[in-house]
Design a protein around this motif. Structure first.
Motif, short mmCIF file in Angstrom:
data_model
loop_
_atom_site.label_atom_id
_atom_site.label_comp_id
_atom_site.label_asym_id
_atom_site.label_seq_id
_atom_site.Cartn_x
_atom_site.Cartn_y
_atom_site.Cartn_z
N PHE A 121 0.94 -1.27 -0.03
CA PHE A 121 0.66 -0.73 -0.02
C PHE A 121 1.04 1.05 0.29
O PHE A 121 2.10 1.27 0.51
N LEU A 122 0.25 2.64 -0.57
CA LEU A 122 0.98 3.83 -0.53
C LEU A 122 -0.06 4.78 -0.49
O LEU A 122 -1.04 4.74 -0.77
N GLU A 123 -0.49 5.64 0.04
CA GLU A 123 -0.75 7.54 -0.12
C GLU A 123 0.07 7.92 -1.18
O GLU A 123 1.41 7.90 -1.09
N VAL A 124 -0.57 8.79 -1.58
CA VAL A 124 -0.44 9.60 -2.72
C VAL A 124 -1.19 11.26 -2.34
O VAL A 124 -2.40 10.79 -3.12
N ARG A 125 -0.65 12.51 -2.94
CA ARG A 125 -1.78 13.50 -2.84
C ARG A 125 -2.17 13.54 -4.80
O ARG A 125 -1.49 12.44 -5.13
N ILE A 126 -3.11 13.62 -4.86
CA ILE A 126 -4.12 13.29 -5.56
C ILE A 126 -3.94 14.34 -6.60
O ILE A 126 -4.07 14.31 -7.86
N SER A 127 -3.04 15.07 -5.92
CA SER A 127 -2.26 16.44 -7.19
C SER A 127 -0.84 15.83 -7.57
O SER A 127 -0.36 16.64 -8.89
N LEU A 150 1.68 9.51 -9.52
CA LEU A 150 0.73 8.38 -10.04
C LEU A 150 0.19 7.42 -11.08
O LEU A 150 0.26 6.87 -11.42
N ALA A 151 1.42 8.63 -11.54
CA ALA A 151 1.60 8.13 -13.24
C ALA A 151 2.74 7.07 -13.47
O ALA A 151 2.57 5.84 -13.76
N LEU A 152 3.34 7.16 -12.20
CA LEU A 152 4.58 5.94 -12.03
C LEU A 152 4.17 4.56 -11.53
O LEU A 152 4.44 3.16 -11.77
N TYR A 153 3.18 5.26 -10.48
CA TYR A 153 2.66 4.25 -9.50
C TYR A 153 1.57 2.95 -10.73
O TYR A 153 1.71 1.86 -10.20
N ARG A 154 0.59 3.91 -11.53
CA ARG A 154 0.01 2.65 -12.21
C ARG A 154 0.58 2.74 -12.91
O ARG A 154 0.49 0.96 -13.61
N ARG A 155 1.97 2.61 -13.60
CA ARG A 155 2.91 1.99 -14.71
C ARG A 155 3.10 0.84 -14.08
O ARG A 155 3.35 -0.15 -15.03
N LEU A 156 3.43 0.95 -12.54
CA LEU A 156 4.29 -0.51 -12.03
C LEU A 156 2.72 -1.02 -11.47
O LEU A 156 3.49 -2.01 -10.72
N GLY A 157 1.53 -0.79 -11.58
CA GLY A 157 0.42 -1.66 -11.18
C GLY A 157 -0.19 -1.68 -9.94
O GLY A 157 -1.07 -1.96 -10.04
N PHE A 158 0.08 -0.53 -9.47
CA PHE A 158 -0.47 -0.08 -8.55
C PHE A 158 -1.94 0.39 -9.20
O PHE A 158 -2.58 0.99 -10.09
N THR A 159 -3.07 0.63 -8.45
CA THR A 159 -4.32 1.06 -8.79
C THR A 159 -5.07 1.29 -7.42
O THR A 159 -4.59 1.58 -6.33
N ILE A 170 -5.58 6.56 -1.45
CA ILE A 170 -4.63 4.81 -1.26
C ILE A 170 -4.45 4.44 -2.32
O ILE A 170 -5.64 3.66 -3.05
N MET A 171 -3.98 3.38 -2.54
CA MET A 171 -3.10 2.82 -3.93
C MET A 171 -2.52 1.42 -2.76
O MET A 171 -1.98 1.58 -2.31
N SER A 172 -2.80 0.08 -3.84
CA SER A 172 -2.53 -0.72 -3.58
C SER A 172 -1.81 -1.94 -5.03
O SER A 172 -2.15 -1.52 -5.69
N LEU A 173 -0.51 -2.40 -4.66
CA LEU A 173 -0.22 -3.86 -5.25
C LEU A 173 -0.50 -4.86 -4.90
O LEU A 173 -0.02 -5.35 -3.94
N VAL A 174 -0.51 -6.09 -5.10
CA VAL A 174 -0.98 -7.77 -5.35
C VAL A 174 0.06 -8.09 -6.24
O VAL A 174 0.03 -8.12 -6.77
N LYS A 175 0.43 -9.14 -4.80
CA LYS A 175 1.70 -10.17 -5.84
C LYS A 175 1.17 -10.27 -7.29
O LYS A 175 1.59 -10.59 -7.95
N GLU A 176 0.21 -10.96 -7.34
CA GLU A 176 -0.61 -11.78 -8.43
C GLU A 176 -0.44 -10.74 -9.49
O GLU A 176 -0.21 -11.67 -10.33
N GLU A 177 -0.68 -9.91 -9.14
CA GLU A 177 -0.82 -8.02 -10.45
C GLU A 177 0.63 -8.34 -10.87
O GLU A 177 0.07 -7.73 -12.74
#
Length: 150
Positions: free
Chosen positions: A103-109, A114-123, A141-148
Protein backbone atom coordinates in the motif's frame (compact mmCIF):
# COMPACT_ATOMS: atom_id res chain seq x y z
CA UNK A 1 26.97 5.12 -13.16
CA UNK A 2 24.40 4.46 -10.47
CA UNK A 3 23.95 1.83 -7.78
CA UNK A 4 20.91 0.80 -5.76
CA UNK A 5 21.61 -0.55 -2.30
CA UNK A 6 19.93 -1.07 1.02
CA UNK A 7 20.20 2.07 3.10
CA UNK A 8 21.89 2.00 6.50
CA UNK A 9 21.94 4.33 9.49
CA UNK A 10 25.02 6.04 8.01
CA UNK A 11 22.80 7.22 5.11
CA UNK A 12 20.45 9.15 7.40
CA UNK A 13 21.78 12.63 6.58
CA UNK A 14 21.72 12.00 2.82
CA UNK A 15 18.15 10.68 3.02
CA UNK A 16 17.15 13.61 5.22
CA UNK A 17 18.56 16.05 2.62
CA UNK A 18 16.46 14.41 -0.12
CA UNK A 19 13.46 14.44 2.23
CA UNK A 20 13.72 18.18 2.92
CA UNK A 21 14.19 18.95 -0.79
CA UNK A 22 11.13 16.88 -1.71
CA UNK A 23 8.35 17.36 0.83
CA UNK A 24 6.54 20.37 2.29
CA UNK A 25 6.39 18.57 5.65
CA UNK A 26 9.56 16.44 5.77
CA UNK A 27 10.42 13.90 8.41
CA UNK A 28 12.94 15.04 10.99
CA UNK A 29 16.49 13.70 10.93
CA UNK A 30 15.68 11.83 14.15
CA UNK A 31 12.71 10.14 12.45
CA UNK A 32 14.88 9.10 9.51
CA UNK A 33 17.46 7.63 11.88
CA UNK A 34 14.77 5.67 13.76
CA UNK A 35 13.44 4.29 10.47
CA UNK A 36 16.89 3.07 9.46
CA UNK A 37 17.48 1.44 12.84
CA UNK A 38 14.40 -0.81 12.60
CA UNK A 39 15.76 -3.19 9.96
CA UNK A 40 13.47 -6.10 10.94
CA UNK A 41 10.24 -4.16 10.37
CA UNK A 42 11.37 -1.57 7.83
CA UNK A 43 13.41 -1.51 4.66
CA UNK A 44 14.93 1.41 2.77
CA UNK A 45 16.85 1.57 -0.48
CA UNK A 46 19.10 4.34 -1.73
CA UNK A 47 20.15 5.21 -5.28
CA UNK A 48 23.59 6.74 -5.68
CA UNK A 49 24.82 8.39 -8.86
CA UNK A 50 28.60 8.87 -8.90
CA UNK A 51 28.67 8.43 -5.13
CA UNK A 52 25.93 10.98 -4.38
CA UNK A 53 22.51 9.99 -3.00
CA UNK A 54 19.86 10.95 -5.56
CA UNK A 55 16.78 8.93 -4.51
CA UNK A 56 15.42 6.71 -1.80
CA UNK A 57 12.36 4.63 -1.01
CA UNK A 58 11.23 2.86 2.12
CA UNK A 59 8.50 0.72 3.57
CA UNK A 60 7.17 -0.84 6.73
CA UNK A 61 6.45 -4.55 6.85
CA UNK A 62 3.43 -5.56 8.94
CA UNK A 63 2.48 -9.23 8.82
CA UNK A 64 2.07 -9.84 5.08
CA UNK A 65 1.50 -6.22 4.02
CA UNK A 66 4.02 -3.63 2.93
CA UNK A 67 3.33 0.05 3.53
CA UNK A 68 5.49 2.33 1.41
CA UNK A 69 6.37 5.30 3.57
CA UNK A 70 8.27 7.59 1.22
CA UNK A 71 9.72 7.69 -2.25
CA UNK A 72 11.75 10.77 -3.12
CA UNK A 73 14.21 11.96 -5.75
CA UNK A 74 16.43 15.04 -5.56
CA UNK A 75 14.80 17.81 -7.63
CA UNK A 76 17.78 18.07 -10.00
CA UNK A 77 17.69 14.29 -10.63
CA UNK A 78 13.99 13.92 -11.41
CA UNK A 79 12.70 12.56 -14.72
CA UNK A 80 15.77 10.34 -15.10
CA UNK A 81 14.10 7.11 -13.96
CA UNK A 82 15.52 6.94 -10.43
CA UNK A 83 12.08 6.94 -8.81
CA UNK A 84 11.01 3.93 -10.86
CA UNK A 85 14.31 2.14 -10.27
CA UNK A 86 14.24 2.47 -6.48
CA UNK A 87 10.51 1.70 -6.28
CA UNK A 88 10.87 -1.48 -8.35
CA UNK A 89 13.73 -2.60 -6.09
CA UNK A 90 11.60 -1.95 -3.00
CA UNK A 91 8.59 -3.80 -4.42
CA UNK A 92 10.70 -6.81 -5.38
CA UNK A 93 12.27 -6.97 -1.90
CA UNK A 94 8.90 -6.63 -0.15
CA UNK A 95 7.45 -9.51 -2.17
CA UNK A 96 10.63 -11.56 -1.59
CA UNK A 97 10.13 -11.03 2.15
CA UNK A 98 6.62 -12.50 2.01
CA UNK A 99 4.44 -9.43 1.56
CA UNK A 100 1.33 -10.22 -0.49
CA UNK A 101 0.06 -6.65 -0.89
CA UNK A 102 1.76 -3.27 -0.86
CA UNK A 103 0.00 0.00 0.00
CA UNK A 104 0.91 3.66 -0.33
CA UNK A 105 -0.70 7.09 -0.12
CA UNK A 106 -0.13 9.81 -2.70
CA UNK A 107 -1.35 13.38 -3.08
CA UNK A 108 -4.22 13.49 -5.55
CA UNK A 109 -2.44 16.35 -7.35
CA UNK A 110 0.87 14.47 -7.74
CA UNK A 111 0.39 13.56 -11.39
CA UNK A 112 3.97 12.33 -11.93
CA UNK A 113 3.85 9.97 -8.93
CA UNK A 114 0.39 8.70 -9.90
CA UNK A 115 1.64 7.91 -13.41
CA UNK A 116 4.63 6.02 -11.99
CA UNK A 117 2.55 4.01 -9.54
CA UNK A 118 0.03 3.09 -12.24
CA UNK A 119 2.85 1.99 -14.56
CA UNK A 120 4.10 -0.25 -11.77
CA UNK A 121 0.66 -1.86 -11.39
CA UNK A 122 -0.80 0.02 -8.40
CA UNK A 123 -4.53 0.74 -8.41
CA UNK A 124 -6.57 3.26 -6.41
CA UNK A 125 -8.43 1.61 -3.52
CA UNK A 126 -9.80 4.68 -1.75
CA UNK A 127 -9.27 8.26 -0.59
CA UNK A 128 -7.99 9.63 2.72
CA UNK A 129 -9.63 13.02 3.23
CA UNK A 130 -7.27 15.86 4.22
CA UNK A 131 -4.42 13.38 4.69
CA UNK A 132 -1.71 15.87 3.72
CA UNK A 133 -0.97 19.27 5.19
CA UNK A 134 0.92 22.28 3.90
CA UNK A 135 -1.21 22.44 1.76
CA UNK A 136 -4.14 20.37 2.97
CA UNK A 137 -5.01 17.78 0.37
CA UNK A 138 -6.66 14.39 -0.01
CA UNK A 139 -4.60 11.29 -0.71
CA UNK A 140 -5.33 8.30 -2.88
CA UNK A 141 -4.77 4.96 -1.18
CA UNK A 142 -3.17 2.71 -3.77
CA UNK A 143 -2.25 -0.96 -3.61
CA UNK A 144 -0.37 -3.59 -5.52
CA UNK A 145 -1.20 -7.28 -5.05
CA UNK A 146 1.59 -9.77 -5.66
CA UNK A 147 -0.30 -11.74 -8.32
CA UNK A 148 -0.86 -8.53 -10.30
CA UNK A 149 2.89 -8.12 -10.84
CA UNK A 150 3.43 -11.37 -12.75
Amino acid sequence: MFVVRQATKSDAEAIYAIETDSFSTPWSLESVIRELEEQNERIYFLVEEDGQAVAYAGAWMVYDEGQITNIAVRPESRREGYGAIVTRKLIKELFNRGMTEIFLEVRISNIAALALYRRLGFTVKGIRKSYYTNPTEDAYIMSLVKEETL
